[in-house]
Design a protein around this motif. Structure first.
Motif, short mmCIF file in Angstrom:
data_model
loop_
_atom_site.label_atom_id
_atom_site.label_comp_id
_atom_site.label_asym_id
_atom_site.label_seq_id
_atom_site.Cartn_x
_atom_site.Cartn_y
_atom_site.Cartn_z
N PHE A 115 0.84 -1.20 0.00
CA PHE A 115 0.00 0.00 0.00
C PHE A 115 0.88 1.25 0.00
O PHE A 115 1.97 1.25 0.57
N GLY A 116 0.37 2.29 -0.61
CA GLY A 116 1.09 3.56 -0.68
C GLY A 116 1.03 4.36 0.60
O GLY A 116 1.77 5.32 0.76
N ARG A 117 0.16 3.97 1.50
CA ARG A 117 0.07 4.71 2.75
C ARG A 117 -0.30 3.76 3.89
O ARG A 117 -0.70 2.63 3.68
N HIS A 118 -0.14 4.27 5.08
CA HIS A 118 -0.40 3.52 6.31
C HIS A 118 -1.70 4.03 6.91
O HIS A 118 -2.01 5.20 6.83
N GLY A 119 -2.50 3.15 7.47
CA GLY A 119 -3.71 3.59 8.15
C GLY A 119 -4.77 2.52 8.21
O GLY A 119 -4.60 1.39 7.74
N THR A 120 -5.90 2.91 8.79
CA THR A 120 -7.00 1.97 8.99
C THR A 120 -7.63 1.54 7.67
O THR A 120 -8.00 0.37 7.53
N ASP A 121 -7.77 2.44 6.72
CA ASP A 121 -8.41 2.08 5.45
C ASP A 121 -7.62 1.02 4.69
O ASP A 121 -8.21 0.02 4.26
N PRO A 122 -6.29 1.16 4.51
CA PRO A 122 -5.56 0.08 3.85
C PRO A 122 -5.60 -1.23 4.65
O PRO A 122 -5.70 -2.31 4.07
N ALA A 123 -5.54 -1.13 5.98
CA ALA A 123 -5.60 -2.34 6.81
C ALA A 123 -6.94 -3.05 6.64
O ALA A 123 -7.00 -4.27 6.51
N ALA A 124 -8.02 -2.29 6.62
CA ALA A 124 -9.35 -2.88 6.43
C ALA A 124 -9.48 -3.48 5.03
O ALA A 124 -10.05 -4.57 4.88
N ALA A 125 -8.94 -2.81 4.02
CA ALA A 125 -8.98 -3.35 2.66
C ALA A 125 -8.19 -4.65 2.58
O ALA A 125 -8.62 -5.61 1.92
N PHE A 126 -7.06 -4.71 3.24
CA PHE A 126 -6.24 -5.92 3.25
C PHE A 126 -6.99 -7.07 3.92
O PHE A 126 -7.05 -8.17 3.39
N LEU A 127 -7.58 -6.82 5.08
CA LEU A 127 -8.32 -7.87 5.80
C LEU A 127 -9.55 -8.31 5.01
O LEU A 127 -9.88 -9.50 4.98
N TYR A 128 -10.21 -7.37 4.35
CA TYR A 128 -11.38 -7.72 3.55
C TYR A 128 -10.98 -8.65 2.40
O TYR A 128 -11.63 -9.65 2.14
N GLY A 129 -9.88 -8.31 1.72
CA GLY A 129 -9.39 -9.16 0.63
C GLY A 129 -8.97 -10.53 1.13
O GLY A 129 -9.23 -11.54 0.48
N LEU A 130 -8.37 -10.58 2.30
CA LEU A 130 -7.97 -11.86 2.90
C LEU A 130 -9.19 -12.71 3.19
O LEU A 130 -9.21 -13.91 2.90
N ARG A 131 -10.22 -12.09 3.72
CA ARG A 131 -11.45 -12.81 4.04
C ARG A 131 -12.12 -13.34 2.78
O ARG A 131 -12.71 -14.41 2.79
N GLU A 132 -11.99 -12.63 1.66
CA GLU A 132 -12.56 -13.08 0.40
C GLU A 132 -11.81 -14.28 -0.18
O GLU A 132 -12.41 -15.13 -0.82
N LYS A 133 -10.49 -14.35 0.04
CA LYS A 133 -9.67 -15.42 -0.53
C LYS A 133 -9.70 -16.71 0.28
O LYS A 133 -9.54 -17.78 -0.26
N HIS A 134 -9.85 -16.59 1.58
CA HIS A 134 -9.76 -17.76 2.46
C HIS A 134 -11.00 -17.84 3.34
O HIS A 134 -11.62 -16.82 3.65
N GLU A 135 -11.33 -19.04 3.77
CA GLU A 135 -12.45 -19.23 4.68
C GLU A 135 -11.98 -18.91 6.09
O GLU A 135 -11.19 -19.65 6.67
N LEU A 136 -12.48 -17.81 6.63
CA LEU A 136 -12.03 -17.34 7.94
C LEU A 136 -13.19 -17.01 8.88
O LEU A 136 -13.12 -16.03 9.61
N PRO A 137 -14.27 -17.79 8.89
CA PRO A 137 -15.41 -17.39 9.70
C PRO A 137 -15.13 -17.35 11.20
O PRO A 137 -15.64 -16.49 11.91
N ASP A 138 -14.30 -18.27 11.69
CA ASP A 138 -14.03 -18.33 13.12
C ASP A 138 -12.58 -18.05 13.46
O ASP A 138 -12.14 -18.31 14.58
N ALA A 139 -11.81 -17.55 12.52
CA ALA A 139 -10.39 -17.31 12.75
C ALA A 139 -10.19 -16.18 13.74
O ALA A 139 -10.93 -15.19 13.76
N GLU A 140 -9.17 -16.34 14.55
CA GLU A 140 -8.78 -15.29 15.49
C GLU A 140 -7.58 -14.57 14.88
O GLU A 140 -6.58 -15.18 14.53
#
Length: 178
Positions: A115-140
Motif C-alpha cells: 500500500f502507498g500509505r499507512h492507516g486503517t483504510d488500507p488495513a481494512a482493505a487488506f483484511l477484507y481481501g484476505l477474508r474473500e480469498k480464504h475461509e475465515l469465519p471463526d479465525a482469530e
C-alpha cells in the motif's frame, strides 16, 4: 518461513523449466507464488525490486507462463489463528507499507499486499481481501495495537493483541528484508 516457500511453490520435476535462468529458482518460485495470490505482475516486480531483485516485466511474465499449465493452484486455508502485521519498505524515493498474514499453525503465508500509505483504510482493505480469498469465519486475528484493531472492529472480525504469536510474521518480514 520463507525458506520453506520453494518446496511449496514448485515441483522438482519442473526443474528443467528453469534451465538457463540467471535468477535463483527459489526467487522465481516465490515470485510466481506471490503472483498466484492475486498480485499483478507490476506489483510482484515492485516487491522483488524492493528485495534487490531487478528483473523486467517480460522476464517475470515468462516465469509465470512457463509454469501456467503445470503449476498448482495457490493454496487456500481455513486457519484458526492468523497473525497480521505490516512493515515499511522504501521503494525508489518513497515509503510504502507491506502488509502480510500467516497461518500460525501451518506457517503458510496467506496474503501479501503493498500500500502507498499507512492507516486503517488500507488495513481494512487488506483484511477484507484476505477474508474473500480464504475461509475465515471463526479465525482469530492476532494483531498489533493500532490500525488493525480498528480495522477488525470495522469488519466485525474476531481478534486480539498478541505480540508473542505474531513473531512468525515478524520473522518472515525480517527474512524478506534480508
Amino acid at each position: 518461513m520463507l525458506a520453506d516457500l520453494p518446496s511449496e511453490s514448485y515441483d522438482a520435476d519442473l526443474e528443467e523449466s528453469w534451465e538457463n535462468e540467471r535468477t535463483a529458482t527459489p526467487v522465481r518460485a516465490f515470485a510466481v507464488r506471490l503472483h498466484q495470490t492475486g498480485r499483478s505482475i507490476r506489483e510482484t516486480t515492485t516487491i522483488l525490486a524492493e528485495l534487490g531483485i531487478e528483473r523486467s516485466h517480460g522476464a517475470f511474465w515468462n516465469w509465470v507462463h512457463r509454469l501456467a499449465d503445470s503449476g498448482r493452484d495457490p493454496p487456500t486455508a481455513s486457519p484458526s489463528r492468523v497473525a497480521v502485521d505490516e512493515t515499511a519498505v522504501k521503494i525508489n524515493e518513497g515509503w510504502s507499507w507491506l502488509d502480510a498474514t500467516i497461518d500460525t499453525e501451518t506457517k503458510l503465508i496467506l496474503d501479501v499486499a503493498l500500500f502507498g500509505r499507512h492507516g486503517t483504510d488500507p488495513a481494512a482493505a487488506f483484511l477484507y481481501g484476505l477474508r474473500e480469498k480464504h475461509e475465515l469465519p471463526d479465525a482469530e486475528f492476532l494483531v498489533g495495537q493500532f490500525v488493525y484493531r480498528t480495522a477488525l472492529a470495522r469488519l466485525g472480525l474476531n481478534g486480539r493483541v498478541n505480540s508473542t504469536d505474531r513473531n512468525h510474521i515478524k520473522k518472515w518480514f525480517h527474512t524478506l528484508k534480508m
